[in-house]
Design an enzyme around this catalytic site. Structure first.
Site, PDB file in Angstrom:
ATOM      1  N   HIS A  26       0.839  -1.209   0.000  1.00  0.00           N
ATOM      2  CA  HIS A  26       0.000   0.000   0.000  1.00  0.00           C
ATOM      3  C   HIS A  26       0.878   1.265   0.000  1.00  0.00           C
ATOM      4  CE1 HIS A  26      -4.002  -1.886   1.238  1.00  0.00           C
ATOM      5  NE2 HIS A  26      -3.149  -2.892   1.184  1.00  0.00           N
TER       6      HIS A  26
ATOM      7  N   ASP B  41      -6.350   5.788   1.888  1.00  0.00           N
ATOM      8  CA  ASP B  41      -6.475   4.376   1.535  1.00  0.00           C
ATOM      9  C   ASP B  41      -7.931   3.987   1.806  1.00  0.00           C
ATOM     10  OD1 ASP B  41      -6.224   1.520   1.421  1.00  0.00           O
ATOM     11  OD2 ASP B  41      -4.084   1.760   1.819  1.00  0.00           O
TER      12      ASP B  41
END
Ligand code: UDP
Length: 496
Positions: free
Chosen positions: A26, A129
């Site tokens: 990520h 995110d």
């Protein structure tokens, strides 16, 4: 508190706060996003976990060339010695959901809201995110837009988004009580086609659903969290996906129905590289590593014939049991093909009682045709002329990196989005084989021979054509290029 420019802030560019889930994959792709924003002359604050920040010392030195870039840190709520790998990597998500909201609110409501004492405006947009929804009410109260970034493929996102329907259709849970991981291989009911994910009716089997569905109860904490978090995407001001139209167009069209403001801007690593080249900066991609890179493998690759080596790596999180290690290793050696295996120092499960002595035939086979490495510069490895194929866990970054350079794949998905990515690689894009739910030396050997020998040209040609589509997407006139410009226009409009 609004986001309009006042006083000293007038004339300053938009200030974007980026907050990735603090897992390597990520952070890795959101750093590419951060650098693209810096190239577009925006100010960026990257919010990392303390733990992440300590392990990514090279981020600061890489970004020192951009005066508009800064790092802020937040606790992930886990003790320092937590392993943060394997299934336990998901503890980061549950922990952050518990502690992150409050810390995030404090940070955003602080008097200077990361404004850096007047050298930058207060945060004018949050790019979050898309599994951390606690940011949504905070951003809405402060009155700044919030965009989600999901680091997974569009197909994985869309399957996650449809979990509610998948449950209603009785197509999950996939697991019986107390069943072990390899029981999936022998369950014919998992070959039934899924009917509840719009657009995938013809090819998605139950076993291809995201790994979160491999639970015995639909009230499982992670499954429910992914379902709820993903569904919230329609409440934010837009969604960024690291993919491109020519790869996942039909799925992106499905996503646009509930989420019309969609920016497909990938593959980000290649997009960034292309923009750096046009910018005449000509810098190479940031080497953001968790471990020190093992460069000896490049010298070994230099000594191998063209298109002859299988690169083996299962990413930054996957754990292998000793039994799995042996099956994979025998399969590779028995295939008679050359291979480079990047094995993370912490990737083998410790303490399961079995002592492990490498069998002599594996030692010999590896010495003759293989090379074992630690953490490697994966993009450089994949671009090497001796590379023929990639044996991967189907993490989305790895998949995109392989697609970008036209390297076919053998997929051995471990969890999460990987189980659906491997289905798309094998069945939709037809650039590799899917080995999910098995770990058997004979199957490994057969698949390696198939991709490296028997069907080599066929896979290679399709992978080459897919790589051409990447070039088209990220260069001027391409879909990702245009979508990026559209995103920048939106970010600029937030300060008008
Ligand atoms: N990677 C690397 N060296 C290695 C193994 C992996 O640089 O030896 C990088 C790889 O290039 C990719 C990332 O680590 O960018 C892994 O991300 P992915 O989404 O594929 O999988 P995850 O680690 O999140 O499971």
């Amino acid at each position: 508190m609004g986001h309009q420019a006042t006083g000293a802030a007038a004339g300053l560019p938009p200030h974007v706060l980026i907050f990735p889930l603090p897992l390597h994959g990520h952070v890795n792709s959101m750093l590419k996003l951060a650098e693209l924003l810096c190239l577009s002359h925006l100010h960026v604050t990257m919010l990392l976990s303390d733990h992440n920040h300590r392990r990514h010392a090279d981020v600061e030195s890489h970004f020192s060339q951009y005066s508009g870039f800064r790092i802020a840190t937040i606790s992930d709520g886990l003790p320092d010695d937590h392993p943060r790998v394997g299934q336990r990597s998901l503890d980061i998500l549950t922990s952050l959901m518990r502690v992150g909201g409050e810390e995030f609110r404090r940070l955003m409501e602080a008097t200077d809201a990361l404004s850096g004492g007047g050298s930058r405006r207060r945060v004018s947009c949050v790019i979050m995110d898309g599994v951390l929804s606690f940011a949504v009410p905070v951003a809405k109260e402060i009155g700044i837009p919030i965009i989600y970034f999901r680091t997974v493929s569009a197909c994985a996102f869309w399957a996650n988004y449809s979990f509610k329907e998948v449950v209603e259709a009785g197509e999950v849970p996939l697991k019986g009580k107390d069943e072990d991981k390899y029981s999936y291989g022998s369950k014919p009911e998992l070959d039934l086609l899924v009917t509840s994910v719009p657009g995938m009716e013809g090819y998605l089997r139950r076993r291809d659903l995201p790994g979160f569905c491999r639970v015995s109860d639909v009230n499982d904490a992670i499954f429910s969290m992914i379902a709820t978090e993903t569904r919230q995407t329609s409440l934010v001001d837009g969604l960024i996906l690291n993919t491109f139209e020519d790869l996942e167009g039909p799925i992106l069209d499905q996503i646009r129905k509930p989420i019309p403001t969609l920016y497909s801007i990938g593959p980000l690593h290649a997009h960034l590289q292309a923009r750096l080249e046009t910018d005449k900066k000509n810098r190479s991609l940031p080497a953001i590593s968790l471990w020190e890179e093992d460069h000896a493998c490049m010298a070994w690759l230099d000594t191998q014939p063209a298109r002859s080596v299988l690169y083996v790596s299962f990413g930054s999180i996957t754990l292998l049991s000793k039994k799995e290690l042996l099956e994979l290793w025998y399969g590779l050696v028995n295939s008679g093909q050359r291979f480079l295996w990047a094995m993370r120092p912490d990737s083998i499960v410790e303490g399961d009682g079995e002592s492990f002595v490498v069998p002599a035939e594996l030692e010999e086979g590896t010495k003759a045709r293989g090379h074992m490495a630690g953490w490697v510069p994966q993009n450089k490895v994949l671009m090497h002329s001796s590379l023929a194929a990639f044996f991967t866990h189907s993490g989305w970054n790895s998949t995109l990196e392989s697609i970008t350079v036209g390297i076919p794949m053998i997929c051995w998905p471990y969890f999460a989005d990987q189980t659906i990515n491997s289905r798309f690689v094998s069945e939709i894009w037809k650039i590799g084989l899917d080995m999910k739910d098995t770990c058997d030396r004979a199957i490994v050997e057969r698949m390696v021979r198939d991709v490296m020998e028997v069907r080599k040209d066929e896979f290679f040609e399709r992978a080459r054509r897919t790589a051409e589509l990447v070039k088209k997407a990220i260069n001027e006139g391409g879909s990702s290029y245009a979508n990026w410009n559209r995103l920048i226009e939106f970010l600029k409009s937030t300060i008008l």
